[in-house]
Motif scaffolding. Structure first.
Motif, PDB file in Angstrom:
ATOM      1  N   ILE A  72      -0.324   8.738  -7.485  1.00 10.53           N
ATOM      2  CA  ILE A  72      -0.166   9.543  -8.696  1.00 10.53           C
ATOM      3  C   ILE A  72       1.272  10.025  -8.823  1.00 10.53           C
ATOM      4  N   GLU A  73       1.937  10.286  -7.700  1.00 14.37           N
ATOM      5  CA  GLU A  73       3.323  10.710  -7.804  1.00 14.37           C
ATOM      6  C   GLU A  73       4.246   9.562  -8.166  1.00 14.37           C
ATOM      7  N   ALA A  74       3.650   8.434  -8.557  1.00 14.49           N
ATOM      8  CA  ALA A  74       4.390   7.280  -9.065  1.00 14.49           C
ATOM      9  C   ALA A  74       5.413   6.777  -8.071  1.00 14.49           C
ATOM     10  N   ARG A  75       4.980   6.604  -6.831  1.00 14.64           N
ATOM     11  CA  ARG A  75       5.857   6.036  -5.819  1.00 14.64           C
ATOM     12  C   ARG A  75       5.148   4.886  -5.139  1.00 14.64           C
ATOM     13  N   GLU A  76       5.941   4.091  -4.425  1.00 20.46           N
ATOM     14  CA  GLU A  76       5.313   3.070  -3.601  1.00 20.46           C
ATOM     15  C   GLU A  76       4.796   3.732  -2.335  1.00 20.46           C
TER      16      GLU A  76
END
Lengths: 126, 87, 93, 270
Positions: C86-90
Motif C-alpha cells: 500500500i505504501e507503493a513500494r517494492e
C-alpha cells in the motif's frame, strides 16, 4: 483436587473474560465509522480476546489431569502463542495504520493533532 | 445442562466448509485482483481449520505456509508488477 | 468441581467465538478499503488461534494445537507485505 | 460487491451443504473416536513399539515415521521436486545481478525494532518444530517454513540491502541447499555402505535394526527417543527448505534496477 482448583477457576475466568472482549471487538469492528477507529477495536480483540484466553487455556490444561502428560505440550504452545500475539498484533496494526495514512483513501475523521504531517513530503491529501 | 462435546466439531466443519464455498464464489466474481488475493487467503485459513478438525495437524502445518504465506506473497508480487484491476 | 462443567463452559465459549467470527467476516467482505479487510482478517486469525487451542482442550487431543503459532506468524507476515504494497513500494526495498 | 453476488454465493454454499448431507446420511462415525481404528492400531504397533525391536522406528509421531522410514523415497522425491522448482526460478530469472548500495527505505522504526526482537524467536521455534518432528506434529518442511517467516520479515521490513550487508547472498544459500541434499543422500546410504565391506546385511534407507541385519542408527539419547535417521533427515530437510525458500523469496523480490540486467541477458541469448 484442591491444588488444581485455583488454576482451573483462574483459567475459566480468563477464557470467559476473553470471550467478552472478543464480542466487544467484533461489534466495534462492525459499527465504528472509519478505518482508524476500527484499529482501536481490533487491538482490543487481539490483546483481550486472544492473549488472555490463550493464557487461560494454559492454566486450564495445567489443572485438567485427565489429559495425560501431553497437556504440557498444550501449555507450552499456548503460552508461546500468547507471547507472539502480544508482540506481533500491535505491530501489524501499527504498520497497517501507517500504510493507510500514506494511502489517503481512509478518511482521517477524528483528527486533532497530526504528528506525521511534517515528516512525510506529499502525504497531506485533502 | 450438558452439551454433547462431540457435536461441536460437526458444527465447525459445516460452518467453515460453507464459508469456504462462499469465499470461492466471491473470488471468482471479484474484479480487484488485490481483494481477490485476500479472499483466496481467507479460504485457505478456513481450509486449514477443516484439516485441523479432521485430525491432521501435520497437514495443517504444511498447508498454512503454502496457502497463507507463499501463495499470497507470489500473488502480491505479480499484482504489483502487472496491474491491479481486471479488464 | 465437576469436570463436566469445565467442558460445558468451554463449549459455550467456542460457540461465542464462532458467532463473533461471522461479524468479522461481514467486515471482511464489506470493507470499503483494503486495510479494513486485512484488519478484519487479522482479528479473525487471532481469534482462530484461540479457537484452535480451545478445540484441542475440548476434543482432549492436546497435540492438535500445533497449528496455532504458524498461523499467527504468517498472518503477521501478511500484514507487513500488504502495508509494503500500500505504501507503493517494492517489497525488496 | 453487490447484494446479488452475496445471495448467489449463499445459495451456492447451501446447495453444497445439501449435497454433502445427502452423501453423508449413511454416517461415517464420530470424527474423534474414543478407541483406535484397526488401521491406526497397526500403524502404532509398527512405528513405536520398543518391545519389538525389529519393527520399531522409535518415532512417536506416526506420520513422520511413515513418511521418512517406510516411504522414505517418496519424501526424497518431494525434496527433489522443490529443488527442481527453485532451479526453474533460477532459469527464468537468469542473468540477474545483485546490486548493493541501492539504499535502504524499509518500514517504520517500530516495525524494525520488533523484528529484531522477534526474528530469533521465530527461528528458534522453527528449529524446535523441525528437530522435535519425530515426537510432536511437525518435521523438516514445517519447521523450515516457520523459520522462513523470519527471513521474509527481514526482507520486507529492513530491505534486501540489509541481508546483503550481513553476508547472505543467493549463491551462498544455493551452496547450503546443495550441501543439505548431499547430506540427506549420504545419510540414506550410510548404513548400507558400512555393511557392504564387512559383509553384513544392511539396506538403503535403513533406520533401526531388523531381524536379518544388526546395524542400527543411534536410537535413544538420555531416555529420549531419537529415532536415528528420522532425526537426521528432519534436520537436513530443515536446512534445505529454509535456504531454498529464502533463496526463492530473495529472487522474487529483486529490485527493478537489478531486474534490468535480465533483459540484457535475454538479448544476448536471442
Amino acid at each position: 483436587m484442591v491444588v488444581n482448583l485455583l488454576p482451573l477457576v483462574l483459567g475459566l475466568t480468563a477464557v470467559t473474560v476473553g470471550a467478552f472482549f472478543d464480542v466487544v471487538s467484533a461489534i466495534g469492528i462492525l459499527k465504528l465509522p472509519n478505518f482508524f477507529t476500527r484499529v482501536h477495536s481490533v487491538t482490543i480483540g487481539a490483546i483481550g480476546g486472544s492473549v488472555l484466553p490463550l493464557i487461560g487455556v494454559a492454566l486450564i490444561s495445567i489443572a485438567l489431569e485427565d489429559l495425560g502428560p501431553q497437556r504440557f505440550y498444550l501449555v507450552g504452545t499456548s503460552i508461546v502463542g500468547a507471547i507472539f500475539i502480544l508482540i506481533l498484533a500491535p505491530t501489524g496494526a501499527h504498520s497497517l495504520a501507517r500504510a493507510a495514512y500514506t494511502m489517503c483513501q481512509a478518511p482521517r475523521k477524528p483528527l486533532i493533532y497530526d504528528a506525521l504531517e511534517n515528516m512525510k513530503e506529499g502525504a497531506s491529501c485533502r | 445442562m450438558q452439551i454433547d462435546v462431540l457435536i461441536i466439531p460437526y458444527v465447525v466443519i459445516i460452518y467453515s466448509s460453507l464459508l469456504s464455498v462462499f469465499m470461492t464464489y466471491l473470488v471468482v466474481r471479484e474484479r480487484d485482483l488485490l481483494i481477490a488475493t485476500i479472499l483466496t487467503l481467507t479460504q485457505g485459513v478456513f481450509y486449514s481449520l477443516l484439516y485441523l478438525l479432521l485430525m491432521a495437524p501435520d497437514l495443517v502445518l504444511t498447508y498454512i505456509p503454502v496457502s497463507v504465506g507463499v501463495t499470497p506473497l507470489l500473488l502480491f508480487l505479480l499484482v504489483k508488477k502487472t496491474e491491479r484491476f481486471e479488464r | 468441581m465437576d469436570v463436566g462443567i469445565v467442558y460445558t463452559i468451554i463449549s459455550i465459549v467456542v460457540l461465542i467465538y464462532l458467532m463473533t467470527s461471522v461479524l468479522y467476516i461481514i467486515r471482511l467482505i464489506k470493507g470499503p478499503t483494503v486495510p479494513d479487510r486485512i484488519l478484519a482478517l487479522d482479528a479473525l486469525s487471532y481469534d482462530l488461534s484461540v479457537f484452535i487451542a480451545l478445540l484441542a482442550l475440548l476434543l482432549r487431543r492436546p497435540i492438535v494445537a500445533s497449528g496455532l503459532i504458524a498461523l499467527t506468524l504468517w498472518i503477521h507476515a501478511l500484514d507487513i507485505y500488504v502495508s509494503k504494497y500500500i505504501e507503493a513500494r517494492e517489497i525488496g526495498e | 460487491m453487490n447484494r446479488k453476488d452475496i445471495a448467489l454465493a449463499l445459495s451456492l454454499s447451501l446447495l453444497v451443504l445439501a449435497l454433502s448431507l445427502t452423501i453423508s446420511l449413511e454416517g461415517l462415525g464420530p470424527i474423534v473416536p474414543r478407541e483406535l481404528r484397526p488401521l491406526g492400531a497397526s500403524f502404532v504397533q509398527n512405528s513405536y513399539n520398543p518391545w519389538n525391536a525389529s519393527l520399531t522406528s522409535l518415532s512417536l509421531n506416526v506420520v513422520t515415521a511413515i513418511v521418512w522410514d517406510y516411504r522414505g523415497l517418496d519424501t526424497l522425491y518431494e525434496t527433489l521436486v522443490l529443488f527442481a522448482s527453485i532451479a526453474a526460478t533460477l532459469v527464468v530469472l537468469r542473468g540477474y545481478s545483485e546490486l548493493s548500495g541501492l539504499g535502504i527505505k524499509g518500514l517504520s522504526d517500530v516495525s524494525k525494532s520488533v523484528t529484531v526482537v522477534i526474528a530469533p524467536l521465530i527461528v528458534v521455534y522453527g528449529i524446535a518444530t523441525a528437530i522435535h518432528g519425530h515426537l510432536t506434529p511437525g518435521g523438516g518442511f514445517q519447521g523450515g517454513t516457520i523459520a522462513v517467516v523470519a527471513a521474509t520479515l527481514i526482507i520486507a521490513v529492513f530491505s534486501l540491502e540489509y541481508l546483503y550487508r550481513r553476508g547472505v547472498s543467493t549463491s551462498r544459500l544455493m551452496l547450503l541447499r546443495i550441501l543439505g541434499l548431499l547430506a540427506i543422500i549420504l545419510t540414506s546410504l550410510s548404513l548400507a555402505s558400512i555393511g557392504m565391506p564387512s559383509n553384513v546385511n544392511a539396506y538403503i534407507l535403513q533406520n533401526m535394526a531388523k531381524d536379518d541385519s544388526a546395524l542400527s542408527m543411534p536410537g535413544v539419547l538420555f531416555d529420549t527417543p531419537l529415532a536415528g535417521s528420522i532425526f537426521l533427515y528432519n534436520l537436513f530437510e530443515f536446512i534445505i527448505v529454509f535456504s531454498g525458500l529464502t533463496f526463492a523469496a530473495m529472487m522474487l523480490v529483486l529490485r527493478e534496477s537489478e531486474l534490468e540486467s535480465i533483459k540484457e541477458a535475454a538479448e544476448v541469448y536471442e
